[in-house]
Write an enzyme that holds these catalytic residues in place. Structure first.
Site, short mmCIF file in Angstrom:
data_model
loop_
_atom_site.label_atom_id
_atom_site.label_comp_id
_atom_site.label_asym_id
_atom_site.label_seq_id
_atom_site.Cartn_x
_atom_site.Cartn_y
_atom_site.Cartn_z
N PRO A 17 13.54 -24.10 -41.78
CA PRO A 17 13.57 -22.79 -42.46
C PRO A 17 14.55 -21.87 -41.76
O PRO A 17 14.49 -21.71 -40.54
CB PRO A 17 12.12 -22.29 -42.32
N MET A 19 16.41 -18.00 -42.12
CA MET A 19 16.47 -16.72 -42.82
C MET A 19 17.85 -16.50 -43.43
O MET A 19 18.88 -16.77 -42.78
CB MET A 19 16.15 -15.58 -41.86
N GLN A 70 7.01 -21.39 -45.53
CA GLN A 70 6.77 -20.90 -44.18
C GLN A 70 6.36 -19.44 -44.21
O GLN A 70 7.01 -18.61 -44.83
CB GLN A 70 7.98 -21.06 -43.26
N CYS A 100 9.95 -17.63 -34.31
CA CYS A 100 11.03 -16.67 -34.53
C CYS A 100 10.99 -15.58 -33.47
O CYS A 100 9.94 -14.96 -33.25
CB CYS A 100 10.91 -16.06 -35.92
N HIS A 172 10.51 -26.52 -31.68
CA HIS A 172 11.87 -26.17 -31.28
C HIS A 172 11.93 -26.31 -29.77
O HIS A 172 11.23 -25.58 -29.05
CB HIS A 172 12.21 -24.75 -31.72
N ASN A 212 12.94 -30.14 -33.10
CA ASN A 212 13.94 -29.26 -33.69
C ASN A 212 14.77 -28.65 -32.57
O ASN A 212 14.29 -28.48 -31.46
CB ASN A 212 13.22 -28.17 -34.50
N GLY A 214 19.27 -28.07 -31.87
CA GLY A 214 20.49 -28.69 -31.36
C GLY A 214 20.79 -30.07 -31.87
O GLY A 214 21.70 -30.73 -31.36
N ARG A 236 21.17 -25.84 -38.78
CA ARG A 236 22.52 -25.43 -39.15
C ARG A 236 23.43 -26.60 -39.51
O ARG A 236 24.29 -26.48 -40.39
CB ARG A 236 23.12 -24.61 -38.01
#
Length: 339
Positions: A17, A19, A70, A100, A172, A212, A214, A236
């Protein structure tokens, strides 16, 4: 209840997810590219769903399945109501954001700051699970925040939150620094600790653990899966290089169908674009997610330039997209002649 509700979701690969990025148009594109990859919405706060325009915030295209919602928040009652709304809207999973690091999230007492309050997270997910029925509630978290010792914090967090009923975590593999780093810096600056996440799978073998942070390629993803993790979440790289990541992704799920070309994706996506335009939407609302479709290929620069120059113009439509693709084909034909 959606027909997807009782299906076991395969989380071997998912798109994180993000933003302002993983909106419904982005997800619709990604679904054309990959049949199996799990997709996530942008984070939406429970207060916004419960007290705002929930119907608009929850709207998505049924072709996006499997797709997860989410949610951010820290009020169990609000999170329970937001979960019920997500289930009624047809989502396949509801995920609580505990990762986040933005200032706005901190001021609202949700996101990564909740790594400091695992008991509250447990209370929140317990309420969400009670509201979710057959839909699974999952958690996306960090390995810790600020001066916390991840070797101590993460296992305690997993133990407490899984004790409330959560069986699937996306971790993450970085700390979040709540002071001193921007959200963008928090995606890159804190060092990655992949071995810690792998140790969590060893310590909690009954939990589903996805990693999650890198991860750039499918080869990297496969390496984590081969080492015993249950899933990999890519952000990304999947967005900026979708054909290099998502077009090949279905092989991770045992899908033997050949990957699509970018040209095939464009053609298959045209009916969706036409429907959006027919409903009064603008082309650039969709094409902003398509700029990386030819990343790494001859003609990528022409594709991005043409869409950037033309997709925002009044009256831009599918002919604009076809003209951009023609620029790619001309560049590729020129390159073949040189070679």
């Amino acid at each position: 209840m959606t027909k997807h509700a009782c299906d076991k979701i395969n989380r071997r690969l998912s798109v994180a997810p993000m933003m302002d990025w993983t909106d419904t148009h982005c997800r619709a594109l990604h679904r054309v590219i990959s049949r199996n990859t799990l997709l996530y919405t942008e984070m939406v706060t429970a207060p916004a769903l419960v007290h705002g325009d929930g119907a608009r915030l929850l709207a998505f295209n049924t072709g996006e399945h499997p797709v997860a919602l989410q949610i951010g928040g820290s009020n169990p009652a609000e999170l329970a109501e937001a979960t019920r709304m997500g289930v009624d809207a047809g989502y396949d999973e509801v995920n609580l954001n505990v990762g986040c690091p933005s200032d706005r999230v901190q001021s609202g007492r949700f996101g990564a700051v909740l790594m400091q309050e695992p008991e509250l997270v447990a209370e929140c997910v317990s309420a969400m699970i009670s509201a979710a029925g057959d839909i699974e509630v999952t958690v996306k978290c960090r390995i810790g925040v600020d001066d916390q010792n991840p070797d101590d914090v993460l296992p305690d967090f997993l133990k407490i939150v899984s004790g409330a009923g959560v069986k699937s975590f996306a971790i993450h593999a970085r700390k979040a620094w709540l002071q001193g780093l921007s959200p963008k810096q928090n995606r890159d600056v804190p060092p990655l600790d992949y071995p810690l996440v792998h140790r969590m799978k060893t310590e909690f073998p009954d939990l589903e653990i996805a990693i999650n942070g890198g991860i750039e390629t499918l080869a990297d993803a496969q390496a984590h899966l081969d080492q015993g993790l249950d899933g990999v979440m890519i952000g990304r790289a999947a967005y900026h290089r979708p054909m290099q990541v998502l077009a090949q992704a279905d092989a991770l799920f045992g899908d033997a169908q050949p990957p699509k070309s970018a040209g095939q994706v464009i053609e298959e996506f045209l009916p969706y674009i036409e429907a959006h335009l027919g409903a009064g939407g603008r082309l650039n609302q969709i094409t902003r997610h398509m700029l990386g479709l030819f990343a790494g290929e001859t003609g990528a620069r022409h594709w991005k330039r043409y869409l950037s120059d033309h997709a925002h113009l009044e009256g831009a439509g599918v002919d604009t997209l076809r003209a951009a693709y023609e620029q790619v084909q001309i560049a590729q034909e020129r390159q073949r002649k040189i070679a």
